[in-house]
Design an enzyme around this catalytic site. Structure first.
Site, PDB file in Angstrom:
ATOM      1  N   GLU A  13     -35.679  46.370 -24.192  1.00 55.93           N
ATOM      2  CA  GLU A  13     -35.868  47.750 -24.660  1.00 55.93           C
ATOM      3  C   GLU A  13     -35.504  47.842 -26.149  1.00 55.93           C
ATOM      4  O   GLU A  13     -34.435  47.393 -26.570  1.00 55.93           O
ATOM      5  CB  GLU A  13     -34.964  48.674 -23.829  1.00 55.93           C
ATOM      6  CG  GLU A  13     -35.086  50.151 -24.170  1.00 55.93           C
ATOM      7  CD  GLU A  13     -34.258  51.034 -23.222  1.00 55.93           C
ATOM      8  OE1 GLU A  13     -33.440  50.472 -22.453  1.00 55.93           O
ATOM      9  OE2 GLU A  13     -34.428  52.266 -23.250  1.00 55.93           O
ATOM     10  N   LYS A  57     -41.138  55.583 -22.134  1.00 54.84           N
ATOM     11  CA  LYS A  57     -40.129  55.749 -21.081  1.00 54.84           C
ATOM     12  C   LYS A  57     -40.155  57.171 -20.524  1.00 54.84           C
ATOM     13  O   LYS A  57     -40.185  58.148 -21.288  1.00 54.84           O
ATOM     14  CB  LYS A  57     -38.759  55.447 -21.684  1.00 54.84           C
ATOM     15  CG  LYS A  57     -37.594  55.381 -20.718  1.00 54.84           C
ATOM     16  CD  LYS A  57     -36.327  54.972 -21.516  1.00 54.84           C
ATOM     17  CE  LYS A  57     -35.125  54.717 -20.642  1.00 54.84           C
ATOM     18  NZ  LYS A  57     -33.962  54.262 -21.458  1.00 54.84           N
ATOM     19  N   CYS A  61     -36.147  50.458 -18.290  1.00 50.17           N
ATOM     20  CA  CYS A  61     -34.747  50.670 -17.896  1.00 50.17           C
ATOM     21  C   CYS A  61     -34.539  51.797 -16.872  1.00 50.17           C
ATOM     22  O   CYS A  61     -34.795  51.608 -15.704  1.00 50.17           O
ATOM     23  CB  CYS A  61     -33.911  50.892 -19.159  1.00 50.17           C
ATOM     24  SG  CYS A  61     -32.177  50.413 -18.960  1.00 50.17           S
ATOM     25  N   SER A 115     -29.392  47.638 -21.020  1.00 46.64           N
ATOM     26  CA  SER A 115     -28.449  48.048 -19.969  1.00 46.64           C
ATOM     27  C   SER A 115     -27.074  47.482 -20.294  1.00 46.64           C
ATOM     28  O   SER A 115     -26.856  46.287 -20.215  1.00 46.64           O
ATOM     29  CB  SER A 115     -28.954  47.524 -18.623  1.00 46.64           C
ATOM     30  OG  SER A 115     -28.065  47.867 -17.596  1.00 46.64           O
ATOM     31  N   ILE A 136       2.080  41.544 -24.971  1.00 47.44           N
ATOM     32  CA  ILE A 136       0.876  40.979 -24.359  1.00 47.44           C
ATOM     33  C   ILE A 136      -0.410  41.523 -25.000  1.00 47.44           C
ATOM     34  O   ILE A 136      -1.395  40.799 -25.159  1.00 47.44           O
ATOM     35  CB  ILE A 136       0.882  41.226 -22.828  1.00 47.44           C
ATOM     36  CG1 ILE A 136      -0.285  40.476 -22.200  1.00 47.44           C
ATOM     37  CG2 ILE A 136       0.855  42.699 -22.506  1.00 47.44           C
ATOM     38  CD1 ILE A 136      -0.210  40.354 -20.720  1.00 47.44           C
ATOM     39  N   LYS A 194      -5.832  62.730 -30.238  1.00 42.60           N
ATOM     40  CA  LYS A 194      -5.584  61.387 -30.786  1.00 42.60           C
ATOM     41  C   LYS A 194      -6.742  60.462 -30.468  1.00 42.60           C
ATOM     42  O   LYS A 194      -7.193  59.689 -31.308  1.00 42.60           O
ATOM     43  CB  LYS A 194      -4.323  60.777 -30.151  1.00 42.60           C
ATOM     44  CG  LYS A 194      -3.022  61.325 -30.640  1.00 42.60           C
ATOM     45  CD  LYS A 194      -1.943  60.262 -30.360  1.00 42.60           C
ATOM     46  CE  LYS A 194      -0.675  60.836 -29.841  1.00 42.60           C
ATOM     47  NZ  LYS A 194       0.313  59.797 -29.507  1.00 42.60           N
TER      48      LYS A 194
END
Lengths: 554, 554
Positions: free
Chosen positions: A44, A123, A159, A186, A305, A522
């Site tokens: 697409e 489409k 799609c 997609s 982490i 925020k």
């Protein structure tokens, strides 16, 4: 018996870069032709990149895209590729306005052969949910386009057309279509690959057609297109699939809609979810860096982490030489934090430096007489000033390392640890960050490499280290519990009473919902980052900042 | 002859605050009844506030809104107001799904009388352009709802329904409607009031109906609803209009669709554009502060025109006692800047303080060895740290004072002068900032007050003062020229060649377009602020960050 060799061209276009995208498409057609293909299918909007968002409202852009398509057809012909049928997605100016639409563009698939465009499909089903604004940007098309090649009938769809009932899909039977060519943009989501395959299989079986499904690949702002193009015959059997997260050109011989053979074998199953998510995050980050021409990235390494995972992702994306990590300890930083940050850098081999924030904090603290939360935030902002200063000097892209759980409850300092142009793990909840870290280390061990993430960063209790002996769990529930409530509120969009009915404590639920709602302003100012869930923060979840939180979440 | 006294209730709801909104509506019905009204008309979504955005996807919220509507009907009845017909806008759960819609809600107008809902209309035309995402959020309704009151037929329509052809408007004639009741949530834009009035007059004349048009009033994030409700008889004559920018209850006696009289006189013309824009900015800022419960606002006062105008707006919005201005000079700040900042504060009477950034800048500059642009940005970031520190300590809302021209070309420091929760003049181009400042000063003089904006701030050449003798025009074209190009590129969405064809120098056009496109990532992280133009930055203009700028703007 008629026989068509079909190439599925899974390309990685850059939005707006029509020239380079068509150069890439040309190279794919050339390669396909050398392998004997007579038909090449692209994804697409492979011509323009996808999604083009409000570029669809710029008339001059639409006109130049259509001109480029015509020129591409002529180029194919003049360079000896005119006999190949090429199906490619592109934007076009809508020929007429449609009621209840304010758009001027259409999302098209054109069929090129013999130096010209021989047919065009627009489409029909325009997704206008989640991250998509296609009803805003496009005028819907109405009719299926079908063309014949060596006795076989091919029809194009785009799609969302195959995810909805009605529309051109309903015209497949009357058109005697043998093979449906579906052009897709997609985006990756966890588990979406399974949905796509079963959807395509269902389409094939219920319409007695083979389905060639080509997806784009590549990162585009907050979206990651994962490729994973597939071909299914009219019995619904999966004949082959393209690689995930890289460009790929895959060939199929079509004798009939029931008899289709892959020219080369491919992996028919997919890696596990963690490996796929890691792959999506790496691609999303890499393409943001490369498509925006950043020489390098920089991030703060706290020893925790989140930053260790982001450093590992960045290294997998663009190589350790282009990754800069800075430890920025304060007086509240523990010895192990500094050691873990250095360990993280050493395992990966990135450029590492240390810059204490202590003198800066003291200067502001004294002169402005800050304390409490203001003082905690000040520390995070000193680090932001350092990272942005280094970024301004050297051109680094600043990565912000917050995870989805933190973003949800606003457990971050705006203009502090939130600064950056890209947020690699913004859609990864904390419990998933741990799982990904463990998976990445195991993957390294299996491949005989050094695990990139310090074991200590994975196992120690998380802390922002903005005051003495601070732990995340002083302010927040355990992450397992927090992520459970967030899943109910953010992903499932349930109200307070419904969440409590799931078995969560009412007081905790109320507190978390208030935090989530209060952090909206925020998040609105936060960096973009790759979406991997059904509801990522950003354009996937559009809520007012100004609202009565209590009543709107009941 | 039948006669109905109609009240147009122009209210200022808060999104999600159903209880308070209905308390306000109840008070309006009570007041209307005391004035003899038999019919009260509220604005679009007056029950829930507007726009509710993705709250429309939260089922529990929709259910609670419908329950609240039922309770409101019972309350009116039980408190002696059951004989009044009340028409009010609210969200509701859609009864059935519709093809090509992913929404679960409808945007409704319910008619209440005798303690219950006697009829419901669902909006048909769902705007999905500009700032609106209604096709995302709502399922379209299909049929007009008409009810009879004392021999007159009333029908309801909602906002966009009268801006488009077809749909329920086409049913007006066959329904024998006398008076159309139009519920609106129509945001302020310069010149839009004229468009609304002529649209309503056209609707009246072409359908031979009177039109009662009620708009909401109030600020909601980046939108300002300006009220300005109107009543037009079936000949198209304007019978009366409500006040702009404040809540208002206006009464009309309807003898027939041709014979309608305002119970009290009202101003039939509007103030000039500058006064209206100022009013919109003041209301947008005030409501953001009040609806989000901020005690006060803080802003940096540079002595320049942007911060002086923002300080004046803030004072008009919430009073000088709640406005805090901080001068934050560096070694590059001129004497006149510091004097102009102090003058601005003194004229307005706000709380003023001075905090030099020099020692902070020196500390970072030395330790990080910053120079050039990095050093310029550092200064802006030191000011941001100060403002955010003071905000964190006292709860002030930080105002960021950038104008639209600066935001367009990225002439600002991200995490520096861009920090803040609200940007009062983000949709005001620089040349308009000057006009507004002059208008505001003249308005003060006319009213015997001190002009709030220092003459020097208006007349001196603009400078960011981040290096010695810096002027904006060292980096940018003259603002008259810049704003002309921005109008062509941003407002009119023209391509490069089209803009050059308007007579602008090609090199300048190319440079400005590159700047605009490259600043997209900064704007994405910027504060919200009131929209007053046809294309405000934010959800009104959705463009990819990652793109080939050259080709996408051709």
């Amino acid at each position: 018996m008629p026989k068509v060799r079909l190439a599925l061209a899974q390309t990685n276009p850059l939005v707006g870069d029509i020239e380079a995208n068509l150069d890439g498409a040309f190279a794919a057609v050339r390669a396909a032709e050398k392998s004997g293909a007579e038909l090449v299918l692209f994804g697409e909007m492979a011509l323009s990149g996808y999604p083009i968002e409000d570029l669809a409202a710029r008339e001059s852009f639409l006109i130049s895209a259509e001109q480029a398509l015509e020129d591409f057809a002529k180029r194919l012909e003049s360079e000896g590729l005119g006999h190949i049928a090429v199906v490619i997605g592109h934007p076009a100016l809508a020929k007429k306005q449609v009621a209840r639409s304010w758009a001027i563009a259409q999302n098209c698939a054109s069929v090129i052969r013999g130096g010209k465009v021989i047919g065009k499909y627009a489409k029909h089903h325009l997704p206008n949910y989640s991250v998509f604004d296609e009803y805003r940007n496009f005028v819907p098309g109405q009719d299926l386009f079908t063309f014949e090649l060596q006795g076989l009938n091919f029809s194009t769809l785009i799609c969302e057309d195959i995810w909805q009932n009605g529309g051109p899909v309903a015209q497949l039977k009357s058109s005697n279509t043998d093979i449906v060519l579906v052009l897709n943009g997609s985006p990756f989501e966890v588990d979406k690959d399974d949905k796509r395959l079963s959807l395509v299989q269902e389409l094939a079986k219920s319409n007695q057609v083979a389905v060639a499904y080509v997806n784009l690949v590549g990162g585009q702002d907050d979206l990651v297109f994962d490729g994973d193009s597939i071909l299914v015959d009219s019995s619904g059997k999966l004949v082959g699939r393209s690689k995930q997260f890289v460009e790929d050109l895959k060939l199929y011989d079509i004798a009939s809609k029931q008899e289709i053979y892959a020219v080369a074998e491919s992996a028919m199953t997919k890696p596990n979810d963690l490996e796929q998510i890691w792959g999506a995050l790496v691609l999303g980050l890499r393409d943001y860096v490369e498509k925006n021409n950043f020489p390098s990235v920089i991030l703060g390494l706290s020893g925790g982490i989140d930053s260790a995972v982001c450093a590992s992702l960045a290294t997998d994306a663009i190589g350790a030489k282009r990754v800069f990590g800075v430890a920025m300890p304060s007086k509240y930083s523990s010895e192990h934090s500094i050691a873990d940050a250095a360990d993280s850098a050493a395992r990966i081999g990135l450029s590492f430096s240390t810059q204490s924030i202590e003198s800066f904090v003291t200067a502001f603290e004294t002169e402005l007489q800050l304390s409490g939360l203001a003082l905690e935030n000040l520390q995070a902002r000193m680090r932001a000033v350092i990272l942005m200063g280094l970024s301004n000097s050297a051109g680094h892209l600043v990565l912000t390392t917050g995870n989805k759980s933190e973003l949800a409850v606003g457990y971050s300092t705006i203009y502090g640890d939130s600064v950056g142009g890209f947020a690699p793990i913004k859609d990864i909840e904390k419990t998933l960050v741990w799982k990904l870290a463990k998976w990445r280390n195991e993957f390294a061990t299996l491949n005989g490499q050094t695990p990139p993430i310090p074991e200590n960063s994975i196992s120690k209790p998380p802390s922002a280290e903005l005051r003495p002996d601070q732990l995340d769990q002083d302010s927040l529930p355990e992450y397992e519990l927090l992520d459970g409530i967030l899943d109910a509120y953010v992903e499932q969009n349930l109200g307070r009473a419904q969440i409590v009915a799931l078995g969560f404590d009412a007081a905790v639920v109320n507190r978390i919902i208030d935090l989530v709602d209060r952090a909206e302003w925020k998040r609105r100012q936060g960096a973009i980052g790759p979406k991997i869930t059904g509801t990522a923060f950003g354009r996937d979840r559009r809520l007012p900042i100004t609202k009565n939180s209590k009543q709107s979440s009941n």
